[in-house]
Design a protein around this motif. Structure first.
Motif, PDB file in Angstrom:
ATOM      1  N   LYS A  67     -41.448 -11.316   0.660  1.00 28.58           N
ATOM      2  CA  LYS A  67     -40.931 -11.439  -0.783  1.00 28.58           C
ATOM      3  C   LYS A  67     -42.598 -11.639  -0.855  1.00 28.58           C
ATOM      4  CE  LYS A  67     -38.284 -15.651   2.274  1.00 28.58           C
ATOM      5  NZ  LYS A  67     -38.051 -17.325   2.301  1.00 28.58           N
ATOM      6  N   ASN A  68     -41.781 -11.929  -2.224  1.00 29.72           N
ATOM      7  CA  ASN A  68     -43.045 -11.629  -3.780  1.00 29.72           C
ATOM      8  C   ASN A  68     -43.683 -10.370  -3.275  1.00 29.72           C
ATOM      9  OD1 ASN A  68     -41.852 -14.179  -3.981  1.00 29.72           O
ATOM     10  ND2 ASN A  68     -43.661 -14.788  -2.758  1.00 29.72           N
ATOM     11  N   CYS A  69     -43.523  -9.558  -2.624  1.00 28.31           N
ATOM     12  CA  CYS A  69     -43.883  -7.745  -3.274  1.00 28.31           C
ATOM     13  C   CYS A  69     -43.268  -7.237  -3.734  1.00 28.31           C
ATOM     14  CB  CYS A  69     -43.809  -8.077  -1.458  1.00 28.31           C
ATOM     15  SG  CYS A  69     -43.261  -7.600  -0.613  1.00 28.31           S
ATOM     16  N   LYS A  70     -43.691  -5.709  -3.889  1.00 28.51           N
ATOM     17  CA  LYS A  70     -43.169  -4.789  -4.613  1.00 28.51           C
ATOM     18  C   LYS A  70     -42.896  -3.416  -3.181  1.00 28.51           C
ATOM     19  CE  LYS A  70     -42.958  -1.305  -8.177  1.00 28.51           C
ATOM     20  NZ  LYS A  70     -43.522  -1.220  -9.834  1.00 28.51           N
ATOM     21  N   VAL A  71     -42.125  -3.075  -3.233  1.00 29.12           N
ATOM     22  CA  VAL A  71     -42.317  -2.050  -2.205  1.00 29.12           C
ATOM     23  C   VAL A  71     -42.338  -0.142  -3.432  1.00 29.12           C
ATOM     24  CG1 VAL A  71     -40.848  -0.515  -0.338  1.00 29.12           C
ATOM     25  CG2 VAL A  71     -40.322  -2.982  -0.393  1.00 29.12           C
ATOM     26  N   LYS A  72     -43.520  -0.198  -2.950  1.00 32.40           N
ATOM     27  CA  LYS A  72     -43.570   1.300  -3.648  1.00 32.40           C
ATOM     28  C   LYS A  72     -43.006   2.118  -2.567  1.00 32.40           C
ATOM     29  CE  LYS A  72     -46.700   1.344  -6.491  1.00 32.40           C
ATOM     30  NZ  LYS A  72     -46.291   0.707  -7.484  1.00 32.40           N
ATOM     31  N   ARG A  73     -43.805   2.852  -1.341  1.00 30.52           N
ATOM     32  CA  ARG A  73     -42.475   3.866  -0.504  1.00 30.52           C
ATOM     33  C   ARG A  73     -42.219   3.497   1.098  1.00 30.52           C
ATOM     34  NH1 ARG A  73     -45.518   9.615  -0.671  1.00 30.52           N
ATOM     35  NH2 ARG A  73     -45.316   9.346  -2.871  1.00 30.52           N
ATOM     36  N   TYR A  74     -41.498   4.036   1.302  1.00 29.27           N
ATOM     37  CA  TYR A  74     -41.019   3.704   3.011  1.00 29.27           C
ATOM     38  C   TYR A  74     -40.994   5.207   3.436  1.00 29.27           C
ATOM     39  CZ  TYR A  74     -36.105   5.816   1.589  1.00 29.27           C
ATOM     40  OH  TYR A  74     -35.160   6.461   0.938  1.00 29.27           O
ATOM     41  N   THR A  75     -40.950   4.862   4.721  1.00 29.40           N
ATOM     42  CA  THR A  75     -41.147   5.995   5.581  1.00 29.40           C
ATOM     43  C   THR A  75     -39.628   4.805   7.171  1.00 29.40           C
ATOM     44  OG1 THR A  75     -42.742   6.403   5.495  1.00 29.40           O
ATOM     45  CG2 THR A  75     -41.951   7.408   7.369  1.00 29.40           C
ATOM     46  N   THR A  93     -39.618   6.860  22.179  1.00 24.67           N
ATOM     47  CA  THR A  93     -38.370   6.303  23.434  1.00 24.67           C
ATOM     48  C   THR A  93     -37.174   5.689  22.857  1.00 24.67           C
ATOM     49  OG1 THR A  93     -39.383   3.794  21.163  1.00 24.67           O
ATOM     50  CG2 THR A  93     -41.109   4.288  23.237  1.00 24.67           C
ATOM     51  N   GLY A  94     -37.125   6.320  20.955  1.00 23.28           N
ATOM     52  CA  GLY A  94     -35.314   6.325  20.963  1.00 23.28           C
ATOM     53  C   GLY A  94     -35.180   5.390  20.142  1.00 23.28           C
ATOM     54  N   LYS A  95     -35.961   4.280  19.469  1.00 19.38           N
ATOM     55  CA  LYS A  95     -36.927   3.417  18.649  1.00 19.38           C
ATOM     56  C   LYS A  95     -36.607   3.961  16.957  1.00 19.38           C
ATOM     57  CE  LYS A  95     -37.822  -0.453  22.212  1.00 19.38           C
ATOM     58  NZ  LYS A  95     -38.953  -1.196  22.411  1.00 19.38           N
ATOM     59  N   TYR A  96     -36.070   3.188  16.041  1.00 20.06           N
ATOM     60  CA  TYR A  96     -36.162   3.282  14.955  1.00 20.06           C
ATOM     61  C   TYR A  96     -37.071   2.253  14.270  1.00 20.06           C
ATOM     62  CZ  TYR A  96     -32.171   6.706  15.371  1.00 20.06           C
ATOM     63  OH  TYR A  96     -31.607   7.357  15.901  1.00 20.06           O
ATOM     64  N   TYR A  97     -37.772   2.729  13.460  1.00 17.72           N
ATOM     65  CA  TYR A  97     -38.448   1.517  12.419  1.00 17.72           C
ATOM     66  C   TYR A  97     -38.884   2.271  11.031  1.00 17.72           C
ATOM     67  CZ  TYR A  97     -40.781   0.294  17.230  1.00 17.72           C
ATOM     68  OH  TYR A  97     -40.927  -0.364  18.030  1.00 17.72           O
ATOM     69  N   LEU A  98     -39.457   1.722  10.082  1.00 14.31           N
ATOM     70  CA  LEU A  98     -39.433   1.501   8.600  1.00 14.31           C
ATOM     71  C   LEU A  98     -40.366   0.611   8.683  1.00 14.31           C
ATOM     72  CD1 LEU A  98     -38.398   1.678   5.777  1.00 14.31           C
ATOM     73  CD2 LEU A  98     -37.859  -1.350   6.352  1.00 14.31           C
ATOM     74  N   SER A  99     -41.540   1.802   7.594  1.00 17.86           N
ATOM     75  CA  SER A  99     -42.971   1.485   7.456  1.00 17.86           C
ATOM     76  C   SER A  99     -43.128   1.442   6.169  1.00 17.86           C
ATOM     77  CB  SER A  99     -43.451   2.414   7.669  1.00 17.86           C
ATOM     78  OG  SER A  99     -43.673   2.399   9.658  1.00 17.86           O
ATOM     79  N   LEU A 100     -43.592   0.253   5.603  1.00 24.49           N
ATOM     80  CA  LEU A 100     -43.555   0.256   4.374  1.00 24.49           C
ATOM     81  C   LEU A 100     -45.208  -0.090   3.763  1.00 24.49           C
ATOM     82  CD1 LEU A 100     -40.708  -2.785   4.254  1.00 24.49           C
ATOM     83  CD2 LEU A 100     -40.108  -0.406   3.436  1.00 24.49           C
ATOM     84  N   GLN A 101     -45.235   0.833   1.783  1.00 24.98           N
ATOM     85  CA  GLN A 101     -46.736   0.616   1.476  1.00 24.98           C
ATOM     86  C   GLN A 101     -46.334  -0.550   0.396  1.00 24.98           C
ATOM     87  OE1 GLN A 101     -47.727   3.893  -1.985  1.00 24.98           O
ATOM     88  NE2 GLN A 101     -49.431   3.469   0.002  1.00 24.98           N
TER      89      GLN A 101
END
Length: 400
Positions: free
Chosen positions: A145-153, A159-167
């Motif tokens: 909330k109250n933020c702007k996403v500049k880039r995502y990965t 381990t087979g798990k998926y993750y979303l990394s955000l700048q």
């Protein structure tokens, strides 16, 4: 202010198939551009590597020739050209031989990812909208909330798990000043000791490390056996087909299990360090930390495991960016002789000059021969670190 955030993703089977395609497209684009640059450089050694903007012009004809590239987020393909150009730039400008020549990416890599610059939208409490994927279930979106996403990965771990990394971009979030200062001594017996006498226990994960070593041993043994089978089979001239290491699932099971335990250790370590560093930043305005050369200290095999487990570099990095976030000050000082100097009278105890490293580490308390004050070795060092840091900033410390 830019921050990094990481969320767990729970894609559907259809979305997992789409992710496999997008991982493969980024890998394919990297490899085909790298192959073209290598060939041109081989034909003409004076050839200059094209910039990322010049490589971007090739994306249109490449999409026409390879229509499957259109299944990817277009910005992720642009990130590939940026990364490739930066890799070549680092290689040619490297005088310390730190960076090697860019290599081809393998589909067999345990970790797969792609990065995009498109806008990521929060769709609901536990859903985000990603380009080409649609609505994907995630762990939580309250922190977005109250933020702007500049880039995502988007990344698939071993381990087979998926993750979303955000700048993400936040407004400055400075904390109210407390008027307190603290010195921190990093140790082997304890993770950190403050000049106020607070000790944070060293990081230990004995049960998890035992299981991780067990599966690491199984992985090495199984991979060695599978490699021998593949080489023996493929060497036979009468074979009907070729074998590949990836055809055997037994060693892949060991690889996943060891990755699971290693990830648990890493996650627990980060969680503890985050809690400690956040507590320090909230409670103190000025934090003075010693600048230890952990790489040199790791040469002592008796201490290497404890030093690597405590993750001093990660501790220092977290303190640095959190002080920057919340308007606090971090000072790094030389730790030389901070444990052997009396924090009360300021004189060095020369009785310790001829001790070996192991003998010196076994001394936990000592009495100053000049002012006769008894010291806890680590708390005394933390006080000296604090005094040394305050001298650099001309801040006066009032003694108790």
């Amino acid at each position: 202010m830019l921050k990094g955030m990481k969320l767990r993703l729970y894609p559907t089977r259809k979305q997992e198939q789409q992710l496999i395609i997008m991982f493969g497209n980024d890998r394919f684009l990297w490899n085909i551009l790298l192959a073209g640059i290598n060939q041109r450089y081989k034909n003409n050694p004076s050839f200059k590597v094209p910039t990322n903007r010049q490589m971007d012009y090739l994306l249109v004809p490449l999409k026409a020739e390879y229509p499957f590239l259109k299944d990817s987020d277009s910005t992720s393909l642009q990130v590939v050209t940026q990364n490739l150009y930066q890799a070549w730039k680092n290689f040619f400008n490297d005088k310390t031989h730190k960076f090697g020549k860019p290599r081809f990416h393998s589909r067999k890599a345990a970790k797969q990812s792609y990065t995009g610059k498109s806008n990521v939208k929060v769709a609901a409490k536990r859903y985000v909208r990603l380009p080409k994927l649609g609505y994907v279930k995630t762990s939580s979106t309250e922190s977005l909330k109250n933020c702007k996403v500049k880039r995502y990965t988007v990344q698939k771990e071993p381990t087979g798990k998926y993750y979303l990394s955000l700048q993400v971009e936040f407004e400055n979030q400075e904390l109210k000043p407390t008027g307190k200062v603290v010195g921190i001594d990093l140790g082997v017996h304890d993770l950190a000791i403050t000049s106020d006498g607070i000790k944070y226990d060293k990081l230990q994960f004995k049960q998890l490390e035992k299981k991780a070593r067990k599966w690491q041993s199984k992985y090495n043994r199984r991979l060695h056996g599978v490699t021998n089978i593949v080489e023996s089979h493929n060497h036979d001239k009468h074979r009907l087909y070729d074998l590949d290491v990836q055809d055997f699932s037994n060693w892949q099971k060991a690889r996943k299990n060891k990755a699971v335990y290693q990830a648990k250790i890493a996650n627990q370590r980060k969680d503890i360090l985050h809690k400690i560093t956040t507590e320090l930043v909230k409670n103190y305005d000025v934090i003075v930390l010693e600048n230890l050369k952990s790489k040199n200290m790791m040469k002592n095999h008796n201490l290497a495991n404890a030093i690597s487990s405590n993750a001093w570099y990660m501790f220092k990095t977290m303190l640095a960016y959190k002080c920057n976030w919340y308007g606090k000050q971090l000072i790094v000082v030389d730790p030389k002789n901070t444990s052997r100097i009396c924090s009360n009278c300021g004189k060095k105890n020369h009785n310790f000059d001829n001790l070996t490293q192991n003998q010196w580490l076994n001394i936990r308390n000592w009495t100053c021969p000049y002012c006769h004050k008894n010291h806890d070795r680590d708390i005394n060092a933390a006080k000296n670190i604090l005094n040394r840091g305050l001298k650099q900033t001309n801040i006066q410390l009032v003694k108790d």
